[in-house]
Design a protein around this motif. Structure first.
Motif, PDB file in Angstrom:
ATOM      1  N   GLU A 156     -28.562  12.615 -17.290  1.00 21.08           N
ATOM      2  CA  GLU A 156     -29.879  12.681 -18.446  1.00 21.08           C
ATOM      3  C   GLU A 156     -30.444  11.167 -18.312  1.00 21.08           C
ATOM      4  O   GLU A 156     -29.861  10.245 -18.836  1.00 21.08           O
ATOM      5  N   ARG A 164     -34.307  14.419 -19.407  1.00 18.96           N
ATOM      6  CA  ARG A 164     -34.079  15.370 -18.386  1.00 18.96           C
ATOM      7  C   ARG A 164     -33.422  14.874 -17.289  1.00 18.96           C
ATOM      8  O   ARG A 164     -33.105  13.511 -17.245  1.00 18.96           O
ATOM      9  N   SER A 165     -32.219  15.793 -16.750  1.00 18.59           N
ATOM     10  CA  SER A 165     -31.419  15.136 -15.766  1.00 18.59           C
ATOM     11  C   SER A 165     -32.127  14.935 -14.546  1.00 18.59           C
ATOM     12  O   SER A 165     -33.536  15.219 -14.400  1.00 18.59           O
ATOM     13  N   GLU A 168     -33.254  17.857 -12.840  1.00 21.54           N
ATOM     14  CA  GLU A 168     -34.254  18.641 -13.398  1.00 21.54           C
ATOM     15  C   GLU A 168     -35.825  17.857 -12.909  1.00 21.54           C
ATOM     16  O   GLU A 168     -36.783  18.298 -12.445  1.00 21.54           O
ATOM     17  N   GLU A 172     -38.776  19.308 -10.747  1.00 15.05           N
ATOM     18  CA  GLU A 172     -40.202  19.605 -11.184  1.00 15.05           C
ATOM     19  C   GLU A 172     -41.036  18.942 -10.447  1.00 15.05           C
ATOM     20  O   GLU A 172     -42.185  19.347 -10.026  1.00 15.05           O
ATOM     21  N   LYS A 214     -29.433  26.322 -16.349  1.00 13.36           N
ATOM     22  CA  LYS A 214     -30.797  25.759 -16.577  1.00 13.36           C
ATOM     23  C   LYS A 214     -31.904  26.708 -15.707  1.00 13.36           C
ATOM     24  O   LYS A 214     -33.122  26.243 -15.506  1.00 13.36           O
ATOM     25  N   PHE A 217     -34.437  25.531 -12.999  1.00  8.70           N
ATOM     26  CA  PHE A 217     -35.548  24.501 -13.521  1.00  8.70           C
ATOM     27  C   PHE A 217     -36.873  25.063 -13.278  1.00  8.70           C
ATOM     28  O   PHE A 217     -37.764  24.304 -12.700  1.00  8.70           O
ATOM     29  N   SER A 506     -43.483  14.937 -16.283  1.00 11.62           N
ATOM     30  CA  SER A 506     -43.057  16.274 -16.257  1.00 11.62           C
ATOM     31  C   SER A 506     -44.087  17.182 -15.893  1.00 11.62           C
ATOM     32  O   SER A 506     -45.475  17.271 -16.352  1.00 11.62           O
TER      33      SER A 506
END
Length: 514
Positions: A156, A164-165, A168, A172, A214, A217, A506
């Motif tokens: 992360e 956020r990892s 992720e 995104e 998750k 995602f 994001s």
């Protein structure tokens, strides 16, 4: 008598064949533990041995022994191949990207510059369902400190509005590109971008579990394709190169390098699956680059326009002694001045370059060998199909490491060899006219994470976060075009999405702003 019987495993015929194979390889010692083990240990060893491709191991070991034992070492061989720099290559220029919208203002093919044109062409390919992405995610987080996760992709970074990892962040970007393609093209995306996640023995289960926890995602579950990387036994550094054992009932294995991706794609049936779905290009990148632009429309559009089978992103070397591999061409003849010899593409490592090559400059004062390889490549599906042919197998290289094993649990010096293939060795089988290099800005697309955080330590989670936040600030402080140039609310929406993609923001934040 009892011990003798215990040497013969549960399936006599299959194990007899295995024993003969190991004797022929000079590696029968790995069965020694069967004389003193429980049934569970016996079954575990036999199951592991059944999963190992010993024919591939034999080929890999032959390659490595040749490299280590030949008077022409790997570096000598490459130096002798007369490396020369690639011809001039373009630079992706995202400056002014906020003026790429609305696309209706594209009055001519070159009206907004090459990069804008590639971006638009890339979005066409995305909308038409012709692209895929593959992440090399087999790496563990062991070198990133005691609190690091088991899998690098699960690391992360503390990016607002919430940590956020890496996985992720990259998911995104996929979602943003799909949304951009649909809105800018004014059509639904024909096929969600397949995200092929290449794991390893050590990372496969935790990675799959993480994605499930998750909820992928926000991606479609069917959009994520997992593929486990081939692993091969590690061997001793000393002559004989005996297979190392973690314990008497477990072989010490290691992933076969990022170049194994091609044979693994073929074995898993993914190349055929991609072709059947109409995929034309697959972007391949490493999970530990926090600034990798995933599903980059500019990269897709550039490779497509050049009609290339291989696309390679490069950054300029900072200085002559920067220890990075650079993309070059290797002459195939004895005369480096032969104009008919166009050479083949490859990567020459820093340790393989003479001082003369490292410091050579062109007429403008730039380094001749400056195209640093950052492991962001593009391959056409047609080329992936070509690499399925045994004629185009990649060679194996020795990676000399400290390897913990049953006889040397805490090695004080390099004591073993991992057998690895390199992804850039696939370049040499491609017509050089079909290889396209694209230079990108280092501080916008390259933030590797290789080391634990520490004072002055480069390539750590802290340095990657700094680079990512710097890009975020630069992009989101960029003013947009005059409101008079944005004809509809949807164009404002598109610009917000584009800025989010370019700035590593994001998708959730983008949706909130919209």
């Amino acid at each position: 008598m009892e011990d003798t019987k215990r040497e013969d495993p549960i399936a006599p015929a299959a194990t007899s064949l295995l024993r003969k194979q190991l004797v022929a390889l000079g590696q029968e010692h790995i069965l020694a533990g069967l004389s003193s083990c429980t049934d569970e240990q016996r079954q575990a060893l036999l199951t592991q041995l059944a999963s190992i491709d010993f024919q591939l191991f034999q080929r890999a070991l032959i390659d490595v022994v040749h490299t280590l034992g030949s008077s022409s070492s790997s570096s000598h061989t490459r130096s002798a191949s007369n490396p020369f720099p690639p011809p001039p290559f373009p630079h992706a220029n995202w400056e002014g990207f906020e003026h790429w919208l609305p696309v209706a203002d594209f009055e001519g093919e070159h009206s907004k510059g090459d990069t804008a044109r590639w971006w638009l062409e890339g979005l066409h390919l995305v909308a038409a369902g012709h692209v895929a992405v593959l992440v090399l995610a087999g790496g563990q987080g062991t070198r990133l400190g005691p609190n690091a996760p088991a899998v690098k992709g699960m690391l992360e970074l503390d990016i607002p509005p919430k940590p956020r990892s890496l996985f992720e962040l990259q998911a995104e970007q996929l979602l943003l590109v799909q949304q951009l393609a649909a809105l800018v093209m004014g059509t639904e995306v024909k096929l969600q971008i397949p995200w092929i996640v290449m794991t390893s023995d050590a990372t496969d289960l935790p990675t799959r579990t993480f994605f499930e926890e998750k909820h992928f995602f926000g991606l479609g579950k069917s959009q994520v394709w997992f593929m486990k990387q081939t692993s091969l036994p590690c061997v001793e550094l000393e002559k004989g190169h005996a297979i190392l054992m973690d314990n008497p009932w477990k072989v010490a294995l290691a992933p076969a390098g990022n170049g194994a991706v091609f044979s693994d794609l073929a074995t898993a049936g993914i190349v055929e699956r991609l072709a059947d779905q109409g995929i034309q290009y697959v972007q391949v990148y490493a999970v530990d680059n926090a600034l990798a632009r995933v599903a980059d429309p500019v990269f897709y559009g550039f490779v497509h326009e050049r009609k290339a089978d291989i696309g390679v992103k490069v950054v300029a070397k900072k200085f002559p002694k920067e220890a990075v591999g650079v993309v070059c061409l290797h002459s195939q003849g004895s005369n480096p001045n032969d104009q008919r010899d166009r050479g083949v593409y490859g990567v020459i490592e820093y340790s393989e370059m003479s001082e003369e090559l490292r410091t050579a400059e062109d007429s403008s004062g730039q380094l001749l060998f400056r195209a640093a390889h950052i492991c962001i490549n593009m391959f056409s599906v047609e080329y992936l199909k070509k690499l399925m042919d045994s004629e185009f197998q990649l060679e194996f290289h020795p990676a000399i490491k400290r390897i913990s094993h049953s006889k040397d649990p805490v090695p004080g010096k390099p004591n073993g060899i991992k057998l690895e293939q390199f992804i850039f060795d696939a370049f040499k089988y491609c017509d050089p006219k079909k290889v396209a290099l694209l230079e990108v800005d280092r501080d916008e697309e390259f933030a590797p994470i290789k080391n634990a955080v520490g004072p002055g330590v480069p390539d750590s989670p802290a340095t990657a976060l700094d680079l990512l936040l710097a890009v975020h600030c630069r992009v989101h402080s960029t003013p947009g075009p005059d409101s008079s140039n944005i004809h509809h609310q949807e164009e404002s929406t598109n610009l917000t999405l584009l800025k989010s993609y370019v700035g590593g923001r994001s998708r959730t934040v983008a949706d909130t702003e919209i």
